[in-house]
Design an enzyme around this catalytic site. Structure first.
Site, PDB file in Angstrom:
ATOM      1  N   HIS A   1      -6.476  -0.646  -0.359  1.00  0.00           N
ATOM      2  CA  HIS A   1      -5.475   0.193   0.305  1.00  0.00           C
ATOM      3  C   HIS A   1      -5.156   1.436  -0.506  1.00  0.00           C
ATOM      4  O   HIS A   1      -4.692   2.433   0.034  1.00  0.00           O
ATOM      5  CB  HIS A   1      -4.223  -0.627   0.639  1.00  0.00           C
ATOM      6  CG  HIS A   1      -4.464  -1.545   1.802  1.00  0.00           C
ATOM      7  ND1 HIS A   1      -4.804  -2.855   1.627  1.00  0.00           N
ATOM      8  CD2 HIS A   1      -4.503  -1.301   3.132  1.00  0.00           C
ATOM      9  CE1 HIS A   1      -5.019  -3.399   2.817  1.00  0.00           C
ATOM     10  NE2 HIS A   1      -4.838  -2.487   3.751  1.00  0.00           N
TER      11      HIS A   1
ATOM     12  N   ARG B   1       0.199   1.389  10.053  1.00  0.00           N
ATOM     13  CA  ARG B   1       0.339   0.348   9.020  1.00  0.00           C
ATOM     14  C   ARG B   1       1.796   0.301   8.565  1.00  0.00           C
ATOM     15  O   ARG B   1       2.179   0.958   7.589  1.00  0.00           O
ATOM     16  CB  ARG B   1      -0.546   0.661   7.810  1.00  0.00           C
ATOM     17  CG  ARG B   1      -2.041   0.444   8.031  1.00  0.00           C
ATOM     18  CD  ARG B   1      -2.787   0.623   6.719  1.00  0.00           C
ATOM     19  NE  ARG B   1      -4.149   0.159   6.769  1.00  0.00           N
ATOM     20  CZ  ARG B   1      -5.207   0.947   6.994  1.00  0.00           C
ATOM     21  NH1 ARG B   1      -5.053   2.233   7.199  1.00  0.00           N
ATOM     22  NH2 ARG B   1      -6.413   0.429   7.019  1.00  0.00           N
TER      23      ARG B   1
ATOM     24  N   ARG C   1       1.149  -1.875  14.206  1.00  0.00           N
ATOM     25  CA  ARG C   1       0.718  -3.156  13.638  1.00  0.00           C
ATOM     26  C   ARG C   1       1.905  -3.768  12.915  1.00  0.00           C
ATOM     27  O   ARG C   1       2.545  -3.110  12.082  1.00  0.00           O
ATOM     28  CB  ARG C   1      -0.430  -2.951  12.661  1.00  0.00           C
ATOM     29  CG  ARG C   1      -0.791  -4.295  12.037  1.00  0.00           C
ATOM     30  CD  ARG C   1      -1.949  -4.228  11.130  1.00  0.00           C
ATOM     31  NE  ARG C   1      -1.646  -3.579   9.876  1.00  0.00           N
ATOM     32  CZ  ARG C   1      -2.570  -3.348   8.948  1.00  0.00           C
ATOM     33  NH1 ARG C   1      -3.827  -3.675   9.176  1.00  0.00           N
ATOM     34  NH2 ARG C   1      -2.248  -2.773   7.818  1.00  0.00           N
TER      35      ARG C   1
ATOM     36  N   GLU D   1     -10.013  -9.712  12.326  1.00  0.00           N
ATOM     37  CA  GLU D   1     -10.425  -9.442  10.948  1.00  0.00           C
ATOM     38  C   GLU D   1     -10.694 -10.721  10.161  1.00  0.00           C
ATOM     39  O   GLU D   1     -10.949 -10.680   8.965  1.00  0.00           O
ATOM     40  CB  GLU D   1      -9.409  -8.536  10.232  1.00  0.00           C
ATOM     41  CG  GLU D   1      -7.959  -8.874  10.449  1.00  0.00           C
ATOM     42  CD  GLU D   1      -7.004  -7.839   9.870  1.00  0.00           C
ATOM     43  OE1 GLU D   1      -7.445  -6.867   9.233  1.00  0.00           O
ATOM     44  OE2 GLU D   1      -5.791  -8.023  10.045  1.00  0.00           O
TER      45      GLU D   1
ATOM     46  N   ASN E   1     -12.436  -3.775   7.506  1.00  0.00           N
ATOM     47  CA  ASN E   1     -12.221  -3.881   6.052  1.00  0.00           C
ATOM     48  C   ASN E   1     -12.067  -5.341   5.654  1.00  0.00           C
ATOM     49  O   ASN E   1     -12.666  -5.817   4.700  1.00  0.00           O
ATOM     50  CB  ASN E   1     -10.950  -3.122   5.635  1.00  0.00           C
ATOM     51  CG  ASN E   1     -10.978  -1.680   6.075  1.00  0.00           C
ATOM     52  OD1 ASN E   1     -12.043  -1.136   6.305  1.00  0.00           O
ATOM     53  ND2 ASN E   1      -9.811  -1.067   6.230  1.00  0.00           N
ATOM     54  N   ASP E   2     -11.236  -6.038   6.417  1.00  0.00           N
ATOM     55  CA  ASP E   2     -11.035  -7.453   6.107  1.00  0.00           C
ATOM     56  C   ASP E   2     -12.138  -8.311   6.686  1.00  0.00           C
ATOM     57  O   ASP E   2     -12.533  -9.299   6.073  1.00  0.00           O
ATOM     58  CB  ASP E   2      -9.670  -7.917   6.631  1.00  0.00           C
ATOM     59  CG  ASP E   2      -8.575  -7.538   5.657  1.00  0.00           C
ATOM     60  OD1 ASP E   2      -8.753  -7.766   4.455  1.00  0.00           O
ATOM     61  OD2 ASP E   2      -7.553  -6.978   6.101  1.00  0.00           O
TER      62      ASP E   2
ATOM     63  N   ARG F   1     -12.418  -7.183  -1.320  1.00  0.00           N
ATOM     64  CA  ARG F   1     -12.498  -5.762  -0.985  1.00  0.00           C
ATOM     65  C   ARG F   1     -11.985  -4.845  -2.089  1.00  0.00           C
ATOM     66  O   ARG F   1     -12.163  -3.630  -2.010  1.00  0.00           O
ATOM     67  CB  ARG F   1     -11.797  -5.471   0.350  1.00  0.00           C
ATOM     68  CG  ARG F   1     -10.315  -5.695   0.326  1.00  0.00           C
ATOM     69  CD  ARG F   1      -9.709  -5.618   1.721  1.00  0.00           C
ATOM     70  NE  ARG F   1      -9.245  -4.297   2.074  1.00  0.00           N
ATOM     71  CZ  ARG F   1      -8.519  -4.013   3.140  1.00  0.00           C
ATOM     72  NH1 ARG F   1      -8.210  -4.978   4.002  1.00  0.00           N
ATOM     73  NH2 ARG F   1      -8.116  -2.804   3.393  1.00  0.00           N
TER      74      ARG F   1
ATOM     75  N   CYS G   1     -10.606  -0.269  13.832  1.00  0.00           N
ATOM     76  CA  CYS G   1      -9.676   0.561  13.060  1.00  0.00           C
ATOM     77  C   CYS G   1      -9.913   0.435  11.558  1.00  0.00           C
ATOM     78  O   CYS G   1      -9.187   1.018  10.763  1.00  0.00           O
ATOM     79  CB  CYS G   1      -8.228   0.248  13.413  1.00  0.00           C
ATOM     80  SG  CYS G   1      -7.768  -1.437  13.039  1.00  0.00           S
TER      81      CYS G   1
HETATM   82  C1  PEP Z   1      -8.855  -3.715   8.262  1.00  0.00           C
HETATM   83  O1  PEP Z   1      -8.752  -4.782   7.658  1.00  0.00           O
HETATM   84  O2  PEP Z   1      -9.948  -3.210   8.608  1.00  0.00           O
HETATM   85  C2  PEP Z   1      -7.644  -2.944   8.599  1.00  0.00           C
HETATM   86  C3  PEP Z   1      -7.697  -1.870   9.350  1.00  0.00           C
HETATM   87  O3  PEP Z   1      -6.474  -3.364   8.049  1.00  0.00           O
HETATM   88  P1  PEP Z   1      -6.103  -3.086   6.521  1.00  0.00           P
HETATM   89  O4  PEP Z   1      -7.131  -2.171   5.934  1.00  0.00           O
HETATM   90  O5  PEP Z   1      -4.748  -2.489   6.483  1.00  0.00           O
HETATM   91  O6  PEP Z   1      -6.155  -4.458   5.925  1.00  0.00           O
HETATM   92 MG    MG Z   2      -6.843  -5.712   7.489  1.00  0.00          MG
END
Ligand code: PEP
Ligand code: MG
Length: 590
Positions: A201, A308, A344, A443, A466-467, A477, A514
């Protein structure tokens, strides 16, 4: 990265992982590391007044720093909550603590940072042994203030660089998402850290704030010194110490080429995000900090695809109440018009922590009490947020999205709490939107496999790649040691996206992406070919993604996906997508 060296003059290059594009040139500011050992040094009696004076100036400087941060956070999150950092300020003024330091200084005759550290540690130990949540919270305040005072005594750069008044490039072992949220865009030209990764993040935030950044530069804080002249290249992940005039001229040329591309992209801002063969891909923006909301319309995005909200809870001692959240969400709903906002719900935990929510200490926070799990275990905190969203939904097209849903039971539990929140608002006679749309993030691999169940009860899916990548390939990550394994074109990931899209289509709902995969224009051919309906990326990259969409033919992308779904080699899959991208929109692919 290159081996450590002591050479300090002449140009020197270091290579890390590029995480936020852009070029920065300026003086380095190496941040003080909190676990740095504090030296113990005996002093002569005649040095005592000087030590006392140093201590007093450090307290004054810390107070000024806290006041400044307090004001900046309040204005950044639009809050008038004067209680932010109030407890910290009380610590700097605590007479008992200060007097004990002065007494020990007189008695023990050694450097004041050593004495102060000892006294503060003793306070923390005593308070943490008392079983009282309020006092435990004070420990965190004292620890934070202690770090700041010691930093001033040592003359080192603060972790929170708000106190600097000249533009600089930050070098730090690590920056947390909370640290990054506080960076001042005017003064921080760029940052480089020893650890970190592209989908942390912190990196996501750097891209949102448009601060060039490089991570994974192990040992860099020892190799460079505050004040060094540094050029940071966030495109290639290179740091250049003492850049030569030729290097600076070369980077000048690179910057002007990038500017020319940005100017061209400006021309398509108002145009539709439609492929050459007429398929409309909804292009929305991700928002991390509330003050990014203004950038959304500027970018040409169709509303906010991922808000977020957890960033509203960071860097403060108490969570935002319903009223404060309502004001943020209402503003987002109004500013996004004529488009919508997908809010979210709180995704705290993992790499995002805050003292305002008393998160549990966990061995594996990404697999722990994170996101929807935390909210289901803390229904009052969850309901406060849901009530604020339900109220804001009367001001525009507002939808709710739950993070980290792992199966239908969780979705139903969250929806039950949503119904309770509606009942509470109804009982209070407060206007709200009773039929708000609820979607979920996909995710967690179990959600992919249960996507057919979920699609019957969710109104939309947004894939958090991402997750999803982290949990599917079992690759943390935020860990740069295994960053090379973090692979969006892994055949398993593409198959999962396909499964999600198929389940959504079979049930008449739409699928977005996303995660950061949506922002990578080299992968746009794959996402379009997989049948994704929406892409949501940080405002800064929306124009590039729009250019990519407009330059592609959806039917060619589908044929590409047919081909790659039979392939096992992720590098070869990436190459095919990259060549289509280069063929169709070469000017934005480097
Ligand atoms: C993701 O996990 O792809 C996502 C958009 O949420 P975050 O990056 O905030 O975990
Ligand atoms: Mg996520």
């Amino acid at each position: 990265m290159e081996p450590p060296t002591t050479q300090k003059s002449g140009e020197q290059r270091f290579t890390g992982i590029p995480v936020a594009p852009g070029i920065a040139h300026g003086a380095v500011m190496v941040q003080w590391e909190e676990d740095e050992e504090i030296a113990h040094r005996k002093i002569e009696p005649q040095e005592l007044p000087e030590e006392i004076a140093r201590f007093e100036s450090a307290l004054i400087a810390t107070r000024a720093e806290l006041l400044e941060i307090q004001q900046r956070i309040a204005s950044a999150i639009g809050s008038n909550d004067a209680s932010i950092f109030d407890a910290h300020l009380l610590v700097v003024e605590d007479r008992t603590l200060i007097d004990e330091v002065l007494r020990n200084l007189e008695r023990e005759r050694c450097n004041v940072e050593y004495i102060f550290h000892q006294v503060a540690e003793k306070y923390c130990r005593t308070l943490s042994e008392i079983d009282d949540p309020y006092l435990r919270e004070r420990v965190v305040d004292i620890e934070d203030v202690t770090r700041r005072v010691i930093r001033h005594l040592l003359g080192k750069a603060p972790r929170n660089p708000a106190a600097h008044d000249r533009p600089h490039i930050i070098l730090a072992h690590n920056l947390t998402p909370s640290d990054t949220a506080q960076l001042n865009r005017e003064l921080v030209l760029g940052f480089a850290t020893e650890i970190g990764s592209k989908t942390s993040h912190t990196a996501i935030m750097a891209r949102s704030l448009e601060i060039p950044a490089v991570v994974g530069l192990h040992g860099i804080c020892q190799m460079l010194t505050s004040g060094d002249d540094l050029l940071l290249d966030g495109y290639s992940g290179t740091l250049i110490l003492n850049p030569s005039p030729e290097t600076l001229a070369e980077y000048g040329r690179i910057e002007s080429q990038k500017e020319q591309v940005s100017e061209k992209l400006e021309l398509i801002r108002e145009t539709a995000s439609t492929t050459l063969d007429g398929r409309h891909i909804v292009l929305s923006a991700n928002v991390d900090l509330p003050d990014e909301i203004g950038d959304v319309a500027e970018s040409g995005a169709e509303g906010i695809g991922l808000y977020r909200t957890e960033f509203l809870y960071l860097n403060r001692v108490a969570p935002p109440d319903e009223e404060e959240q309502f004001e943020h969400y209402r503003l987002a709903a109004e500013k996004a018009r004529p488009h919508g906002v997908i809010i979210r719900t709180l995704d705290i935990g993992g790499d995002k922590t805050t003292q305002s929510l008393h998160l549990p200490e966990e061995q594996n926070p990404f697999l722990g009490c994170r996101a929807i799990r935390f909210c289901l275990q803390n229904p009052e905190i969850f309901k406060t947020q849901l009530r604020a969203i339900l109220r804001a939904a009367t001001f525009g097209d507002v939808r709710i999205m739950y993070p980290m849903i792992s199966g239908l039971e969780e979705l139903r539990q969250a929806n039950a709490i949503l119904e309770e929140s509606k009942a509470e608002l109804a009982a209070r006679g407060v206007p709200f939107h009773p039929y708000i749309e609820v979607g979920i993030m996909i995710e967690v691999p179990s959600a992919v496999l249960a996507a057919d169940h979920l699609a019957r009860e969710a109104r939309f899916f947004s894939i958090g790649t991402n997750d999803l990548i982290q949990y599917s390939i079992a690759v943390d990550r935020v860990n740069d040691y295994i960053a090379h394994l973090y692979n969006p074109t892994h055949p398993a990931i593409l198959r999962m996206i396909k499964m999600v899209v198929d389940a959504a289509r079979a049930n008449g709902i739409w699928t977005g992406v996303c995660g950061e995969m949506a922002a990578d224009v080299l992968l746009t051919p794959l996402l379009i070919g997989l049948g994704v309906d929406e892409l949501s990326a940080t405002s800064a990259v929306v124009p590039r993604v729009k250019k990519a969409v407009q330059s592609l033919d959806a039917s060619r992308c589908e044929a590409l996906v047919q081909q790659v779904l039979g392939m096992h080699d992720s590098a070869a899959i990436a190459d095919l997508s990259t060549s289509m991208a280069r063929e169709c929109y070469a000017e934005i692919t480097d």
